[in-house]
Design a protein around this motif. Structure first.
Motif, PDB file in Angstrom:
ATOM      1  N   MET A   1       1.352 -37.880  -6.739  1.00  0.00           N
ATOM      2  CA  MET A   1       1.075 -37.191  -7.952  1.00  0.00           C
ATOM      3  C   MET A   1       2.334 -37.211  -9.084  1.00  0.00           C
ATOM      4  O   MET A   1       2.038 -37.331 -10.104  1.00  0.00           O
ATOM      5  CB  MET A   1       0.663 -35.862  -7.586  1.00  0.00           C
ATOM      6  CG  MET A   1      -0.750 -35.736  -6.791  1.00  0.00           C
ATOM      7  SD  MET A   1      -1.132 -34.124  -6.227  1.00  0.00           S
ATOM      8  CE  MET A   1      -1.066 -33.228  -7.569  1.00  0.00           C
TER       9      MET A   1
ATOM     10  N   ASN B   1      -8.716 -30.901  -7.307  1.00  0.00           N
ATOM     11  CA  ASN B   1      -9.387 -31.864  -8.231  1.00  0.00           C
ATOM     12  C   ASN B   1     -10.524 -31.230  -9.351  1.00  0.00           C
ATOM     13  O   ASN B   1     -10.777 -31.860 -10.124  1.00  0.00           O
ATOM     14  CB  ASN B   1     -10.091 -33.026  -7.581  1.00  0.00           C
ATOM     15  CG  ASN B   1      -8.926 -33.992  -7.157  1.00  0.00           C
ATOM     16  OD1 ASN B   1      -7.803 -33.933  -7.849  1.00  0.00           O
ATOM     17  ND2 ASN B   1      -9.177 -34.623  -5.931  1.00  0.00           N
TER      18      ASN B   1
ATOM     19  N   GLU C   1      -3.675 -38.033 -13.728  1.00  0.00           N
ATOM     20  CA  GLU C   1      -3.775 -37.495 -12.334  1.00  0.00           C
ATOM     21  C   GLU C   1      -3.758 -38.371 -11.341  1.00  0.00           C
ATOM     22  O   GLU C   1      -4.083 -39.740 -11.582  1.00  0.00           O
ATOM     23  CB  GLU C   1      -4.734 -36.505 -12.351  1.00  0.00           C
ATOM     24  CG  GLU C   1      -4.796 -35.465 -13.397  1.00  0.00           C
ATOM     25  CD  GLU C   1      -3.694 -34.569 -13.347  1.00  0.00           C
ATOM     26  OE1 GLU C   1      -3.329 -34.243 -12.132  1.00  0.00           O
ATOM     27  OE2 GLU C   1      -3.334 -34.019 -14.241  1.00  0.00           O
ATOM     28  N   LEU C   2      -3.785 -38.033 -10.203  1.00  0.00           N
ATOM     29  CA  LEU C   2      -3.858 -39.172  -8.819  1.00  0.00           C
ATOM     30  C   LEU C   2      -5.223 -39.606  -9.013  1.00  0.00           C
ATOM     31  O   LEU C   2      -6.095 -38.691  -8.863  1.00  0.00           O
ATOM     32  CB  LEU C   2      -3.299 -38.400  -7.683  1.00  0.00           C
ATOM     33  CG  LEU C   2      -3.237 -39.121  -6.582  1.00  0.00           C
ATOM     34  CD1 LEU C   2      -2.270 -40.370  -6.760  1.00  0.00           C
ATOM     35  CD2 LEU C   2      -2.768 -38.271  -5.139  1.00  0.00           C
TER      36      LEU C   2
ATOM     37  N   ARG D   1       1.409 -37.190  -0.751  1.00  0.00           N
ATOM     38  CA  ARG D   1       0.446 -36.786  -1.743  1.00  0.00           C
ATOM     39  C   ARG D   1       1.085 -36.439  -3.040  1.00  0.00           C
ATOM     40  O   ARG D   1       0.729 -36.811  -4.068  1.00  0.00           O
ATOM     41  CB  ARG D   1      -0.760 -35.917  -1.348  1.00  0.00           C
ATOM     42  CG  ARG D   1      -1.605 -35.574  -2.431  1.00  0.00           C
ATOM     43  CD  ARG D   1      -2.408 -34.247  -2.181  1.00  0.00           C
ATOM     44  NE  ARG D   1      -1.815 -32.965  -2.392  1.00  0.00           N
ATOM     45  CZ  ARG D   1      -1.902 -31.898  -1.681  1.00  0.00           C
ATOM     46  NH1 ARG D   1      -3.023 -31.458  -1.201  1.00  0.00           N
ATOM     47  NH2 ARG D   1      -0.875 -31.064  -1.976  1.00  0.00           N
ATOM     48  N   ASN D   2       2.070 -35.264  -2.891  1.00  0.00           N
ATOM     49  CA  ASN D   2       2.806 -34.859  -3.971  1.00  0.00           C
ATOM     50  C   ASN D   2       3.690 -36.093  -4.664  1.00  0.00           C
ATOM     51  O   ASN D   2       3.870 -36.024  -5.859  1.00  0.00           O
ATOM     52  CB  ASN D   2       3.444 -33.603  -3.539  1.00  0.00           C
ATOM     53  CG  ASN D   2       2.905 -32.319  -3.811  1.00  0.00           C
ATOM     54  OD1 ASN D   2       1.486 -32.480  -3.366  1.00  0.00           O
ATOM     55  ND2 ASN D   2       3.434 -31.543  -3.830  1.00  0.00           N
TER      56      ASN D   2
END
Length: 203
Positions: free
Chosen positions: A78, A135, A88-89, A74-75
């Motif tokens: 991102m 988020n 942003e993701l 995930r990071n």
């Protein structure tokens, strides 16, 4: 908590010592990352996940390993979206990763016949919650989510009696509390300033 940390050092095997040292290195890296702005913070913090993953591998914390691996991916995504596309993701990717994480967790629980172990559910539940709060557009919600995230993992590592992991989470919980306090103080100052400007405008 200090007694729990002290007693946890007893009878640590060599492999668990390696695990705890990896966790300590991860803590140092993530603490350094807090000194930088968002983009640099994300890049440095992503490296810390490598050591957290090693920490969990050497401690045989497979449920947490799945969670940390998904967070690592995930990071990376991102960082890519922030550096290459300056945004942003996307939410569909965030929730897609959460879905993949839960599928992997359920497969692991089925393989290990450990559906009845409550601590296996704690890491994915914590990360699901904190991912949703991250988020949120309100910074206070983000910071409260971070506090719950770090507090949850503090409980998790206390269950497994891993001293450096407990110490790390204690430091991160304290850091979150300081961050929330500073944010609230700044919000109060900003509100008072706005009220003062409004009153001067009425005069």
């Amino acid at each position: 908590m200090l007694e729990a940390i002290k007693s946890s050092f007893q009878n640590l095997t060599p492999i668990l010592w390696v695990s705890q040292i990896c966790g300590l290195i991860g803590l140092i890296i993530i603490c350094i990352s807090y000194l930088f702005k968002k983009k640099t913070f994300l890049i440095i913090a992503t490296f810390s996940f490598i050591f957290f993953i090693l920490e969990q591998v050497f401690a045989y914390l497979w449920s947490n390993l799945i969670v940390s691996s998904v967070c690592f991916i995930r990071n990376i995504l991102m960082v890519y979206f922030l550096c290459k596309k300056n945004k942003e993701l996307p939410k569909y990717m965030v929730f897609g990763l959460i879905g993949i994480m839960w599928v992997l967790i359920i497969l692991y629980l089925a393989y290990s016949s450990s559906f009845d172990k409550w601590d296996n559910y704690l890491p994915p539940l914590i990360v699901t919650m904190s991912t949703i709060t991250q988020n949120n557009k309100k910074e206070l919600v983000v910071k409260i989510g971070a506090l719950l995230h770090e507090s949850g993992f503090l409980v998790y590592y206390m269950v497994y009696r891993l001293p450096f992991s407990i110490l790390r989470q204690g430091i991160l919980v304290f850091a979150c509390l300081v961050g929330i306090t500073i944010l609230i103080i700044n919000m109060i100052k900003s509100k008072n300033k706005n009220d003062l400007n409004t009153n001067e405008g009425l005069d």
